[in-house]
Design an enzyme around this catalytic site. Structure first.
Site, short mmCIF file in Angstrom:
data_model
loop_
_atom_site.label_atom_id
_atom_site.label_comp_id
_atom_site.label_asym_id
_atom_site.label_seq_id
_atom_site.Cartn_x
_atom_site.Cartn_y
_atom_site.Cartn_z
N SER A 1 0.84 -1.20 0.00
CA SER A 1 0.00 0.00 0.00
C SER A 1 0.88 1.25 0.00
O SER A 1 1.70 1.43 -0.88
CB SER A 1 -0.96 -0.04 1.20
OG SER A 1 -1.98 0.91 1.07
N ASP B 1 -9.93 -4.90 -4.71
CA ASP B 1 -9.45 -3.86 -3.79
C ASP B 1 -10.36 -2.64 -3.89
O ASP B 1 -10.46 -2.02 -4.95
CB ASP B 1 -8.01 -3.49 -4.14
CG ASP B 1 -7.31 -2.69 -3.05
OD1 ASP B 1 -7.99 -1.99 -2.30
OD2 ASP B 1 -6.07 -2.78 -2.97
N HIS C 1 -7.94 -5.29 -0.24
CA HIS C 1 -6.72 -4.57 0.13
C HIS C 1 -6.03 -5.37 1.22
O HIS C 1 -6.18 -5.10 2.41
CB HIS C 1 -7.09 -3.15 0.61
CG HIS C 1 -5.91 -2.21 0.64
ND1 HIS C 1 -5.29 -1.78 -0.51
CD2 HIS C 1 -5.26 -1.63 1.68
CE1 HIS C 1 -4.29 -0.97 -0.18
NE2 HIS C 1 -4.25 -0.87 1.14
#
Length: 238
Positions: A122, A178, A210
């Protein structure tokens, strides 16, 4: 750029001779220790190697605008979580200096930059891309899991402006489900970096949110071993 701040690090040591290093950056709100535990939960063991040290630094707590200024362990600030807004370059550049000190620690331990890989999950993946594309293009590779760069990122121009050597190869993995960082953002990041001159490989993980999963960590491990072979393999190829 301000003087580098010493970052806390969680380390998974190599089981044999230390000849290569991986720096793995956590996502927003996490810590190095938390990312290591997450990886271990997914794999049912640490991501460990005979010759590669894996380093999980922790971002210092800072006010984070998307959380209305609350303190969070984030690598840099964002005006908002969007690919369309400007980058918060002051905080990004400050952290590039801090993480550059981690790179220097590995160099002092006897590991040259071409035997290092930097990446993250991320926000950690975005941070790794800034660090490698702009300041450490001579590392062996960079990886970004569930990550994106803003559409006008200075990292794209840095890759285009690379003179005398090629930027590091990029491995990206992104879940098709996601909802926080859309698959399309990740895919566009890969495409724009490729257009700028980077060698990229993008892996879509069906149904993944995610999150981390075994498939992408297995892909990552295989890629790391390909880019950073053991000393005996490395010597044979040299």
């Amino acid at each position: 750029m301000a003087a580098a701040q010493k970052l806390r690090k969680c380390v998974v040591s190599q089981t044999g001779k230390h000849t290569a290093s991986v720096i793995f950056l956590h996502g927003s709100g996490d810590t190095g220790q938390g990312l290591r535990a997450w990886v271990r939960d997914v794999l049912a063991q640490d991501m460990a190697f005979e010759h590669i040290r894996v380093i999980y630094p922790t971002a210092p707590a800072r006010p984070y605008t998307p959380m209305h200024g609350a303190l969070s362990h984030v690598w840099f600030d964002r005006y908002k979580i969007s690919r369309d807004c400007p980058e918060h370059l002051e905080s990004i550049d400050e952290m590039c200096s801090n993480l550059g000190a981690v790179v220097q620690d590995e160099i002092r331990a006897g590991v040259p930059k071409h035997r290092m890989i930097i990446g993250g999950f991320s926000m950690g993946g975005a941070m790794a891309l800034h660090l490698t594309c702009r300041y450490h293009q001579d590392v062996a590779g960079v990886f970004a899991l569930s990550s994106f760069l803003n559409k006008d990122s200075v990292a794209y121009q840095a890759v285009e402006d690379a003179v005398g050597h090629h930027p590091p190869e990029l491995l990206q993995c992104h879940g098709t489900a996601d909802e926080l960082v859309s698959h399309a953002w990740g895919e566009e990041t890969s495409r724009l970096l490729k257009n700028a001159g980077m060698v990229t490989s993008f892996h879509s993980i069906p149904g993944l949110y995610h999150n981390l999963c075994r498939l992408e960590l297995d892909l990552l491990r295989s890629w790391i071993l390909k880019k950073l072979p053991s000393e005996s393999s490395y010597t044979t190829k040299s």
